[in-house]
Design a protein around this motif. Sequence first.
Motif, PDB file in Angstrom:
ATOM      1  N   CYS A 140     -29.739   0.221   9.885  1.00  0.00           N
ATOM      2  CA  CYS A 140     -29.536   1.527   9.272  1.00  0.00           C
ATOM      3  C   CYS A 140     -29.193   2.542  10.361  1.00  0.00           C
ATOM      4  N   GLY A 141     -28.053   3.177  10.202  1.00  0.00           N
ATOM      5  CA  GLY A 141     -27.633   4.179  11.162  1.00  0.00           C
ATOM      6  C   GLY A 141     -26.886   3.636  12.363  1.00  0.00           C
ATOM      7  N   SER A 142     -26.591   2.331  12.416  1.00  0.00           N
ATOM      8  CA  SER A 142     -25.908   1.788  13.585  1.00  0.00           C
ATOM      9  C   SER A 142     -24.407   2.058  13.567  1.00  0.00           C
ATOM     10  N   GLY A 143     -23.811   2.212  12.393  1.00  0.00           N
ATOM     11  CA  GLY A 143     -22.381   2.501  12.294  1.00  0.00           C
ATOM     12  C   GLY A 143     -22.171   3.965  11.978  1.00  0.00           C
ATOM     13  N   GLY A 144     -20.931   4.398  12.003  1.00  0.00           N
ATOM     14  CA  GLY A 144     -20.667   5.790  11.679  1.00  0.00           C
ATOM     15  C   GLY A 144     -19.190   6.107  11.693  1.00  0.00           C
ATOM     16  N   TYR A 145     -18.895   7.372  11.558  1.00  0.00           N
ATOM     17  CA  TYR A 145     -17.520   7.849  11.520  1.00  0.00           C
ATOM     18  C   TYR A 145     -17.482   9.279  12.034  1.00  0.00           C
ATOM     19  N   VAL A 146     -16.281   9.761  12.333  1.00  0.00           N
ATOM     20  CA  VAL A 146     -16.102  11.149  12.735  1.00  0.00           C
ATOM     21  C   VAL A 146     -15.615  11.902  11.508  1.00  0.00           C
ATOM     22  N   ASN A 147     -16.353  12.941  11.099  1.00  0.00           N
ATOM     23  CA  ASN A 147     -15.988  13.671   9.884  1.00  0.00           C
ATOM     24  C   ASN A 147     -14.823  14.624  10.131  1.00  0.00           C
ATOM     25  N   SER A 148     -14.403  15.354   9.100  1.00  0.00           N
ATOM     26  CA  SER A 148     -13.237  16.231   9.196  1.00  0.00           C
ATOM     27  C   SER A 148     -13.452  17.382  10.162  1.00  0.00           C
ATOM     28  N   ARG A 149     -14.677  17.650  10.520  1.00  0.00           N
ATOM     29  CA  ARG A 149     -14.984  18.697  11.502  1.00  0.00           C
ATOM     30  C   ARG A 149     -15.091  18.141  12.910  1.00  0.00           C
ATOM     31  N   GLY A 150     -14.807  16.839  13.070  1.00  0.00           N
ATOM     32  CA  GLY A 150     -14.840  16.221  14.381  1.00  0.00           C
ATOM     33  C   GLY A 150     -16.226  15.819  14.856  1.00  0.00           C
ATOM     34  N   ARG A 151     -17.190  15.759  13.949  1.00  0.00           N
ATOM     35  CA  ARG A 151     -18.561  15.380  14.309  1.00  0.00           C
ATOM     36  C   ARG A 151     -18.847  13.953  13.888  1.00  0.00           C
ATOM     37  N   TRP A 152     -19.600  13.232  14.718  1.00  0.00           N
ATOM     38  CA  TRP A 152     -19.980  11.860  14.390  1.00  0.00           C
ATOM     39  C   TRP A 152     -21.107  11.904  13.368  1.00  0.00           C
ATOM     40  N   VAL A 153     -20.978  11.080  12.319  1.00  0.00           N
ATOM     41  CA  VAL A 153     -21.963  11.015  11.239  1.00  0.00           C
ATOM     42  C   VAL A 153     -22.303   9.544  11.001  1.00  0.00           C
ATOM     43  N   PRO A 154     -23.593   9.191  10.885  1.00  0.00           N
ATOM     44  CA  PRO A 154     -23.941   7.796  10.582  1.00  0.00           C
ATOM     45  C   PRO A 154     -23.379   7.379   9.217  1.00  0.00           C
ATOM     46  N   SER A 155     -23.004   6.125   9.087  1.00  0.00           N
ATOM     47  CA  SER A 155     -22.538   5.595   7.801  1.00  0.00           C
ATOM     48  C   SER A 155     -23.697   5.501   6.828  1.00  0.00           C
ATOM     49  N   PRO A 156     -23.403   5.551   5.505  1.00  0.00           N
ATOM     50  CA  PRO A 156     -24.466   5.354   4.538  1.00  0.00           C
ATOM     51  C   PRO A 156     -25.146   4.003   4.742  1.00  0.00           C
ATOM     52  N   CYS A 157     -26.452   3.944   4.483  1.00  0.00           N
ATOM     53  CA  CYS A 157     -27.182   2.692   4.671  1.00  0.00           C
ATOM     54  C   CYS A 157     -28.363   2.623   3.708  1.00  0.00           C
ATOM     55  N   SER A 158     -28.890   1.430   3.550  1.00  0.00           N
ATOM     56  CA  SER A 158     -30.061   1.201   2.699  1.00  0.00           C
ATOM     57  C   SER A 158     -31.332   1.454   3.486  1.00  0.00           C
ATOM     58  N   SER A 159     -32.352   1.867   2.767  1.00  0.00           N
ATOM     59  CA  SER A 159     -33.655   2.052   3.389  1.00  0.00           C
ATOM     60  C   SER A 159     -34.712   1.827   2.315  1.00  0.00           C
ATOM     61  N   ALA A 169     -31.038  11.978   6.303  1.00  0.00           N
ATOM     62  CA  ALA A 169     -30.232  11.687   5.103  1.00  0.00           C
ATOM     63  C   ALA A 169     -30.066  12.959   4.280  1.00  0.00           C
ATOM     64  N   SER A 170     -28.875  13.131   3.699  1.00  0.00           N
ATOM     65  CA  SER A 170     -28.601  14.326   2.908  1.00  0.00           C
ATOM     66  C   SER A 170     -28.465  14.031   1.412  1.00  0.00           C
ATOM     67  N   ALA A 171     -28.232  12.756   1.067  1.00  0.00           N
ATOM     68  CA  ALA A 171     -28.054  12.406  -0.347  1.00  0.00           C
ATOM     69  C   ALA A 171     -28.339  10.924  -0.553  1.00  0.00           C
ATOM     70  N   ARG A 172     -28.723  10.599  -1.790  1.00  0.00           N
ATOM     71  CA  ARG A 172     -28.836   9.203  -2.180  1.00  0.00           C
ATOM     72  C   ARG A 172     -27.620   8.890  -3.037  1.00  0.00           C
ATOM     73  N   CYS A 173     -26.924   7.806  -2.695  1.00  0.00           N
ATOM     74  CA  CYS A 173     -25.726   7.402  -3.428  1.00  0.00           C
ATOM     75  C   CYS A 173     -26.112   6.567  -4.641  1.00  0.00           C
ATOM     76  N   ARG A 174     -25.188   6.438  -5.587  1.00  0.00           N
ATOM     77  CA  ARG A 174     -25.458   5.677  -6.813  1.00  0.00           C
ATOM     78  C   ARG A 174     -25.684   4.195  -6.562  1.00  0.00           C
ATOM     79  N   ASP A 175     -25.184   3.665  -5.432  1.00  0.00           N
ATOM     80  CA  ASP A 175     -25.410   2.252  -5.141  1.00  0.00           C
ATOM     81  C   ASP A 175     -26.735   2.019  -4.407  1.00  0.00           C
ATOM     82  N   GLY A 176     -27.522   3.080  -4.235  1.00  0.00           N
ATOM     83  CA  GLY A 176     -28.839   2.950  -3.604  1.00  0.00           C
ATOM     84  C   GLY A 176     -28.862   3.245  -2.117  1.00  0.00           C
ATOM     85  N   THR A 177     -27.704   3.450  -1.508  1.00  0.00           N
ATOM     86  CA  THR A 177     -27.675   3.775  -0.081  1.00  0.00           C
ATOM     87  C   THR A 177     -27.930   5.260   0.118  1.00  0.00           C
TER      88      THR A 177
END
Length: 168
Positions: A112-131, A139-147
């Motif tokens: 959890c949190g090992s991958g990520g991406y650079v958002n439109s503002r140029g900041r690195w953000v961890p990829s969604p993950c399960s916990s 974490a800022s939101a829970r997705c419908r798939d549970g991540t």
Amino acid sequence: MRTPSQAVARLWAVLALVLSFAAPLASQSGTRYTTTTLRLRAQASTDAAPLLTMPRGATVAVARCADRWCQVEYRGRSGYAARRYLSQTRPSARSTPNVSRNRPSARSNSDCGSGGYVNSRGRWVPSPCSSPSGPPAGASARCRDGTYSFSQSRRGTCSRHGGVSRWL
């Protein structure tokens, strides 16, 4: 020894050869459109740091292209984009293909949190993950798939995970 007319003829031949290579590069400059979500990179390499992510259909100004990379400008940022994802025509408004079937579903808690991406503002953000033990820190939101998402803006949050189930 060459005569002046031979020297001029040779100069014209060299000039024609140089222009034959320069013309395709010059014709590649101008406005292009991204055909998919595409990273703007600091250098012409997939190993280079991503500066930001450009959405599908984004308008970019191409300075020049060489081999597989183009030097481009997008929203005031200069960098490199993969040439094969740039088009002279804007992509149609059709929906983007479903790529989620090619992605792993939920991640295990161990990565959890090992991958990520650079958002439109140029900041690195961890990829969604399960916990399984609840929302991970940050974490800022829970997705419908549970991540859980770590998105820093509401637009696009959980877009490849079924949308937002609950904001945290």
